[in-house]
Write a protein that holds these residues in place. Structure first.
Motif, PDB file in Angstrom:
ATOM      1  N   ILE A 268       0.820  -1.430   0.113  1.00 13.10           N
ATOM      2  CA  ILE A 268      -0.061   0.078  -0.018  1.00 13.10           C
ATOM      3  C   ILE A 268       0.988   1.229  -0.012  1.00 13.10           C
ATOM      4  O   ILE A 268       0.531   2.102  -0.827  1.00 13.10           O
ATOM      5  CB  ILE A 268      -0.997   0.128   1.325  1.00 13.10           C
ATOM      6  CG1 ILE A 268      -2.020  -1.095   1.007  1.00 13.10           C
ATOM      7  CG2 ILE A 268      -1.731   1.370   1.369  1.00 13.10           C
ATOM      8  CD1 ILE A 268      -2.931  -1.299   2.246  1.00 13.10           C
ATOM      9  N   LEU A 269       1.845   1.284   0.774  1.00 12.49           N
ATOM     10  CA  LEU A 269       2.896   2.394   0.978  1.00 12.49           C
ATOM     11  C   LEU A 269       3.660   2.654  -0.486  1.00 12.49           C
ATOM     12  O   LEU A 269       3.785   3.776  -0.843  1.00 12.49           O
ATOM     13  CB  LEU A 269       3.876   2.301   2.131  1.00 12.49           C
ATOM     14  CG  LEU A 269       3.215   2.542   3.262  1.00 12.49           C
ATOM     15  CD1 LEU A 269       3.868   2.134   4.539  1.00 12.49           C
ATOM     16  CD2 LEU A 269       2.687   3.916   3.656  1.00 12.49           C
ATOM     17  N   ALA A 270       4.014   1.627  -1.144  1.00  9.18           N
ATOM     18  CA  ALA A 270       4.839   1.485  -2.288  1.00  9.18           C
ATOM     19  C   ALA A 270       3.826   2.074  -3.392  1.00  9.18           C
ATOM     20  O   ALA A 270       4.358   2.931  -4.197  1.00  9.18           O
ATOM     21  CB  ALA A 270       5.216   0.231  -2.929  1.00  9.18           C
ATOM     22  N   ILE A 271       2.460   1.779  -3.424  1.00  9.55           N
ATOM     23  CA  ILE A 271       1.535   2.226  -4.390  1.00  9.55           C
ATOM     24  C   ILE A 271       1.603   3.883  -4.152  1.00  9.55           C
ATOM     25  O   ILE A 271       1.579   4.497  -5.324  1.00  9.55           O
ATOM     26  CB  ILE A 271       0.185   1.580  -4.315  1.00  9.55           C
ATOM     27  CG1 ILE A 271       0.377   0.092  -4.765  1.00  9.55           C
ATOM     28  CG2 ILE A 271      -0.835   2.434  -5.162  1.00  9.55           C
ATOM     29  CD1 ILE A 271      -1.077  -0.777  -4.426  1.00  9.55           C
ATOM     30  N   PHE A 272       1.251   4.236  -3.114  1.00 10.83           N
ATOM     31  CA  PHE A 272       1.240   5.484  -2.554  1.00 10.83           C
ATOM     32  C   PHE A 272       2.543   6.418  -3.208  1.00 10.83           C
ATOM     33  O   PHE A 272       2.262   7.427  -3.812  1.00 10.83           O
ATOM     34  CB  PHE A 272       1.005   5.982  -1.263  1.00 10.83           C
ATOM     35  CG  PHE A 272       1.186   7.303  -0.818  1.00 10.83           C
ATOM     36  CD1 PHE A 272       0.436   7.875  -1.121  1.00 10.83           C
ATOM     37  CD2 PHE A 272       2.339   7.737  -0.153  1.00 10.83           C
ATOM     38  CE1 PHE A 272       0.390   9.542  -0.689  1.00 10.83           C
ATOM     39  CE2 PHE A 272       2.442   8.823   0.378  1.00 10.83           C
ATOM     40  CZ  PHE A 272       1.457  10.035   0.075  1.00 10.83           C
ATOM     41  N   VAL A 273       3.714   5.855  -2.869  1.00 15.26           N
ATOM     42  CA  VAL A 273       4.853   6.530  -3.300  1.00 15.26           C
ATOM     43  C   VAL A 273       5.069   6.754  -4.704  1.00 15.26           C
ATOM     44  O   VAL A 273       5.402   7.593  -5.468  1.00 15.26           O
ATOM     45  CB  VAL A 273       6.105   5.759  -2.489  1.00 15.26           C
ATOM     46  CG1 VAL A 273       7.394   6.588  -3.026  1.00 15.26           C
ATOM     47  CG2 VAL A 273       6.012   6.021  -0.932  1.00 15.26           C
ATOM     48  N   ILE A 274       4.744   5.178  -5.400  1.00 13.57           N
ATOM     49  CA  ILE A 274       5.001   5.436  -6.960  1.00 13.57           C
ATOM     50  C   ILE A 274       3.798   6.276  -7.510  1.00 13.57           C
ATOM     51  O   ILE A 274       4.208   7.049  -8.458  1.00 13.57           O
ATOM     52  CB  ILE A 274       4.837   3.840  -7.323  1.00 13.57           C
ATOM     53  CG1 ILE A 274       6.170   3.015  -6.808  1.00 13.57           C
ATOM     54  CG2 ILE A 274       4.997   3.763  -8.735  1.00 13.57           C
ATOM     55  CD1 ILE A 274       5.986   1.677  -7.109  1.00 13.57           C
ATOM     56  N   LEU A 275       2.737   6.356  -7.092  1.00 12.36           N
ATOM     57  CA  LEU A 275       1.689   7.444  -7.509  1.00 12.36           C
ATOM     58  C   LEU A 275       2.202   8.681  -7.416  1.00 12.36           C
ATOM     59  O   LEU A 275       1.964   9.482  -8.404  1.00 12.36           O
ATOM     60  CB  LEU A 275       0.361   6.805  -7.025  1.00 12.36           C
ATOM     61  CG  LEU A 275      -0.503   6.005  -7.623  1.00 12.36           C
ATOM     62  CD1 LEU A 275      -1.825   5.711  -6.724  1.00 12.36           C
ATOM     63  CD2 LEU A 275      -0.905   5.809  -8.825  1.00 12.36           C
ATOM     64  N   PHE A 276       2.607   8.912  -6.209  1.00 11.56           N
ATOM     65  CA  PHE A 276       3.008  10.397  -6.030  1.00 11.56           C
ATOM     66  C   PHE A 276       4.149  10.811  -6.810  1.00 11.56           C
ATOM     67  O   PHE A 276       4.255  11.974  -7.638  1.00 11.56           O
ATOM     68  CB  PHE A 276       3.283  10.652  -4.735  1.00 11.56           C
ATOM     69  CG  PHE A 276       3.805  11.995  -4.420  1.00 11.56           C
ATOM     70  CD1 PHE A 276       3.210  13.094  -4.393  1.00 11.56           C
ATOM     71  CD2 PHE A 276       5.314  12.216  -3.945  1.00 11.56           C
ATOM     72  CE1 PHE A 276       3.552  14.355  -3.828  1.00 11.56           C
ATOM     73  CE2 PHE A 276       5.619  13.434  -3.953  1.00 11.56           C
ATOM     74  CZ  PHE A 276       4.918  14.618  -3.886  1.00 11.56           C
TER      75      PHE A 276
ATOM     76  N   TYR B  58      -4.595  11.284  -2.576  1.00  9.29           N
ATOM     77  CA  TYR B  58      -3.632   9.990  -2.456  1.00  9.29           C
ATOM     78  C   TYR B  58      -3.337   9.723  -1.127  1.00  9.29           C
ATOM     79  O   TYR B  58      -3.229   8.599  -0.607  1.00  9.29           O
ATOM     80  CB  TYR B  58      -2.304  10.190  -3.446  1.00  9.29           C
ATOM     81  CG  TYR B  58      -2.736  10.015  -4.758  1.00  9.29           C
ATOM     82  CD1 TYR B  58      -3.772   9.237  -5.341  1.00  9.29           C
ATOM     83  CD2 TYR B  58      -1.910  10.565  -5.864  1.00  9.29           C
ATOM     84  CE1 TYR B  58      -4.040   9.168  -6.555  1.00  9.29           C
ATOM     85  CE2 TYR B  58      -2.078  10.672  -7.128  1.00  9.29           C
ATOM     86  CZ  TYR B  58      -3.124   9.689  -7.441  1.00  9.29           C
ATOM     87  OH  TYR B  58      -3.443   9.628  -8.974  1.00  9.29           O
ATOM     88  N   GLY B  59      -2.885  10.768  -0.243  1.00 14.03           N
ATOM     89  CA  GLY B  59      -2.686  10.442   1.044  1.00 14.03           C
ATOM     90  C   GLY B  59      -3.948   9.845   1.764  1.00 14.03           C
ATOM     91  O   GLY B  59      -3.667   9.091   2.809  1.00 14.03           O
ATOM     92  N   VAL B  60      -4.943  10.656   1.571  1.00 17.96           N
ATOM     93  CA  VAL B  60      -6.149  10.149   2.419  1.00 17.96           C
ATOM     94  C   VAL B  60      -6.674   8.894   2.022  1.00 17.96           C
ATOM     95  O   VAL B  60      -7.005   8.069   2.985  1.00 17.96           O
ATOM     96  CB  VAL B  60      -7.326  11.106   2.143  1.00 17.96           C
ATOM     97  CG1 VAL B  60      -8.683  10.566   2.994  1.00 17.96           C
ATOM     98  CG2 VAL B  60      -7.046  12.549   2.698  1.00 17.96           C
ATOM     99  N   VAL B  61      -6.261   8.438   0.672  1.00 18.29           N
ATOM    100  CA  VAL B  61      -6.829   7.128   0.382  1.00 18.29           C
ATOM    101  C   VAL B  61      -5.623   6.127   0.753  1.00 18.29           C
ATOM    102  O   VAL B  61      -6.148   5.056   1.420  1.00 18.29           O
ATOM    103  CB  VAL B  61      -6.832   7.051  -1.164  1.00 18.29           C
ATOM    104  CG1 VAL B  61      -6.702   5.687  -1.518  1.00 18.29           C
ATOM    105  CG2 VAL B  61      -7.785   7.757  -1.870  1.00 18.29           C
ATOM    106  N   CYS B  62      -4.450   6.479   0.786  1.00 21.08           N
ATOM    107  CA  CYS B  62      -3.462   5.746   1.481  1.00 21.08           C
ATOM    108  C   CYS B  62      -3.973   5.495   3.032  1.00 21.08           C
ATOM    109  O   CYS B  62      -3.633   4.204   3.690  1.00 21.08           O
ATOM    110  CB  CYS B  62      -1.922   6.283   1.617  1.00 21.08           C
ATOM    111  SG  CYS B  62      -0.819   5.423   2.149  1.00 21.08           S
ATOM    112  N   CYS B  63      -4.205   6.176   3.698  1.00 22.87           N
ATOM    113  CA  CYS B  63      -4.562   6.188   5.222  1.00 22.87           C
ATOM    114  C   CYS B  63      -5.843   5.215   5.191  1.00 22.87           C
ATOM    115  O   CYS B  63      -5.986   4.205   6.187  1.00 22.87           O
ATOM    116  CB  CYS B  63      -4.967   7.507   5.819  1.00 22.87           C
ATOM    117  SG  CYS B  63      -3.646   8.638   5.996  1.00 22.87           S
ATOM    118  N   PHE B  64      -6.814   5.461   4.696  1.00 24.84           N
ATOM    119  CA  PHE B  64      -7.798   4.326   4.439  1.00 24.84           C
ATOM    120  C   PHE B  64      -7.646   3.047   4.028  1.00 24.84           C
ATOM    121  O   PHE B  64      -8.082   2.039   4.865  1.00 24.84           O
ATOM    122  CB  PHE B  64      -8.945   5.006   3.409  1.00 24.84           C
ATOM    123  CG  PHE B  64     -10.142   4.087   3.613  1.00 24.84           C
ATOM    124  CD1 PHE B  64     -11.282   4.192   4.310  1.00 24.84           C
ATOM    125  CD2 PHE B  64     -10.526   3.315   2.364  1.00 24.84           C
ATOM    126  CE1 PHE B  64     -12.394   3.265   4.162  1.00 24.84           C
ATOM    127  CE2 PHE B  64     -11.280   2.585   2.145  1.00 24.84           C
ATOM    128  CZ  PHE B  64     -12.580   2.661   3.044  1.00 24.84           C
TER     129      PHE B  64
END
Length: 311
Positions: free
Chosen positions: A257-265, A289-295
């Motif tokens: 999940i964190l990797a998806i967030f970092v790559i998307l960013f 993207y950050g809110v979705v990552c938290c969820f």
């Protein structure tokens, strides 16, 4: 005609104030975004410190105390359940063949094998439990190695964005923005920084909660393991194993999940910031993207359990 080459003192003061405010606001935006990018690297470190460990390495004192409690309180009950199940199986096997009219002596051999397997499980319950969690830790470690590379690239991209090394842009980027636009960007960048802090807090809560849940299951592990060799009751033990596998794999899914967030960013948000002409839109995308990552981090446990077929 005013002073200083036709420009009045009032205009000079106004320009100086505008430049000063642009520099202050632009620097504040840069600081918020760079700190948010640094927080991503901090999140990766927090995740590695928690999801790549087994209960005995996470807190050895707690691990030992819970093992002693389990041996003193849970293990005797589990041994009693195992003994009752084995006796029931032997009686049932003897009576299944028409009340001894077709007696099969091989049932004793099967009973001995089942009893040996049951005793083996009970003697090695904590070793088996820890091995399952270690599998998830190894998977998470391999994923984190790649995540470190992505977070490092992200910080490099942010540094290059605001401090280009080619020296082409001799004027600061914020000179092209009005005071109102910079105020809006500062507000959004503050939200970005807040979201990055929220990700850190949620990661700490999720990873610590996962490990505490593992320790609770660890303490009660002898009870479901006592039912593993019985046909009617084995679903209890196998359901427990699936739950443990889900907890082990949750570490891997947290990293994903964190990797998806970092790559998307890195691929979408930073690319939107390249010309700095759509700063507000890029910052809103980062916040979303950050809110979705938290969820998704909060849902990592249910995702893992759904994949492993448990509840």
């Amino acid at each position: 005609m005013g002073l200083f080459g036709g420009e009045s003192v009032t205009d000079k003061i106004g320009d100086w104030i505008q430049d000063f405010l642009q520099e202050i606001l632009g620097t504040a935006v840069e600081k918020s975004l760079m700190t948010a990018a640094e927080n991503v690297d901090g999140v990766v470190t927090i995740v590695e410190d928690n999801v790549t460990q087994t209960p005995d390495t996470w807190n050895n004192s707690l691990y030992t105390a819970l093992q002693n409690i389990s041996n003193a309180a849970i293990m005797p009950i589990a041994i009693g359940i195992m003994s009752i199940i084995l006796c029931y199986e032997l009686i049932t096997a003897c009576l299944d063949k028409n009340s001894f009219k077709e007696f099969d002596r091989s049932i004793f051999f099967r009973f001995i094998v089942k009893a040996w397997v049951a005793i083996y499980f009970m003697n090695n319950v904590f070793t088996i439990f820890t091995a399952i969690i270690k599998v998830g830790a190894e998977l998470a470690q391999k994923a984190i190695d790649q995540l470190y590379n992505e977070s490092f690239n992200l910080q490099q991209q942010m540094t290059q964005l605001f401090n280009p090394s080619d020296g082409v842009n001799i004027f600061p980027w914020y000179n092209d923005y009005s005071i109102g636009d910079l105020l809006c960007s500062l507000f959004l960048s503050t939200l970005v920084y807040t979201v990055s802090l929220a990700i850190i807090v949620i990661v700490m809560i999720v990873t610590a909660g996962r490990m505490i849940e593992i320790l609770i299951h660890f303490c009660a592990a002898p009870l479901p393991f006592a039912t593993m060799t019985n046909k009617e009751w084995s679903h209890v033990g196998f359901s427990f194993l699936k739950t443990m596998l889900a907890l082990a794999l949750q570490a891997f899914f947290i990293v994903i999940i964190l990797a998806i967030f970092v790559i998307l960013f890195s691929t979408e948000v930073v690319s939107s910031l390249q010309d700095l002409s759509s700063l507000s839109g890029a910052l809103i995308k980062w916040i979303c993207y950050g809110v979705v990552c938290c969820f998704m981090l909060l849902k990592s446990g249910s995702i893992s359990k759904a994949i492993c077929g448990t509840h």
